[in-house]
Design an enzyme around this catalytic site. Structure first.
Site, PDB file in Angstrom:
ATOM      1  CG  ASP A   8      -1.650   1.240   1.485  1.00 15.11           C
ATOM      2  OD1 ASP A   8      -2.365   1.681   0.563  1.00 15.11           O
ATOM      3  OD2 ASP A   8      -1.521   1.805   2.585  1.00 15.11           O
ATOM      4  CG  ASP A  10      -1.843   7.614   0.466  1.00 16.07           C
ATOM      5  OD1 ASP A  10      -0.818   8.247   0.182  1.00 16.07           O
ATOM      6  OD2 ASP A  10      -2.847   7.596  -0.266  1.00 16.07           O
TER       7      ASP A  10
END
Length: 249
Positions: A8, A10
């Site tokens: 991922d 953020d």
């Protein structure tokens, strides 16, 4: 065999979420909108995955009487926000979280493939990577970004897209996430998940992750163990990941 790592962005690769918040505020000011998202409000809004969806949710819940007119402006607002995010990234040169660059280097040296699976838009990913890696030596073979998936996390779509592009089954990869929706998304795609808690996911339950940590750790700067599997010297290394993965069989 462990063949791929999928990250991922953020809150996982870097603590980007507050830059997104600031970028939204810059966009609001540039468009003369009397809105300001403080950290507490933004933490609530982060329960909605995806910046465009977050903005739409804010309009619907905070300005229902003017929702139609504000929704009509939403594409312009989000476009301004994306520009502002790029400007902020250039100004701050936001670093990667502890252990990320080290593990990426170990994985590349060990012949693993690397991918990104994120709900954020591709320009935001490119800005972060440009701030931390030479353009001539980009580490990620695959980037699956939010606008390419039909459904945002916690649906598995973006992780399934990353796996398809990698040509690797979920049983031969590990996902790295920082949020409850992200963990649910990766698990629904069949991936084991290592979770690192970030600033805006401090209150999230990290259920479903086989290991939950403050960060990946660095030699001399160990991470804080939260739940699940513990790591030698409290540092997540490729050797330790491979050893754990081999014991799954």
């Amino acid at each position: 065999m462990l063949r791929a790592l999928i990250f991922d962005v953020d809150g996982t690769l870097a603590e980007t979420e507050d830059l997104h918040r600031q970028a939204f505020n810059r966009a609001f000011a540039a468009l003369d909108l009397p809105w300001r998202w403080d950290p507490a409000l933004y933490a609530d809004l982060l329960t909605v995955m995806g910046g465009k969806e977050r903005l739409s949710h804010y309009i619907d819940t905070r300005h229902p009487g003017e929702a139609a007119s504000f929704h009509a402006r939403a594409p312009e607002i989000h476009a301004r926000k994306t520009i502002a995010y790029g400007d902020l990234m250039a100004e701050t040169g936001l670093p990667l979280r502890p252990g990320i660059a080290r593990l990426i280097a170990e994985a590349r040296a060990g012949g693993l493939r690397l991918a990104i699976a994120t709900t954020t838009s591709r320009p935001n990913v490119d800005r972060l990577l440009a701030a931390n890696f030479p353009a001539s030596d980009a580490p990620f073979a695959v980037i699956a970004a939010g606008d390419e998936a039909d459904r945002k996390k916690p649906a598995p779509d973006v992780f399934l897209l990353a796996l398809d592009r990698l040509g690797v089954p979920a049983s031969e990869a590990v996902a790295f996430e920082d949020s409850a929706p992200g963990i649910a998304s990766a698990r629904a795609a069949g991936l084991p998940v290592l979770a690192t808690r970030s600033r805006y996911t401090d209150s999230h339950r990290l259920d479903g992750a086989f290991s939950a940590l403050s960060d990946l750790g660095e030699p001399g700067h160990p991470h804080r163990h939260l739940a699940g599997l513990e790591w030698p010297d409290r540092v997540v290394t490729l050797a330790a990941l491979r050893d754990w993965h081999a014991r799954l069989r």
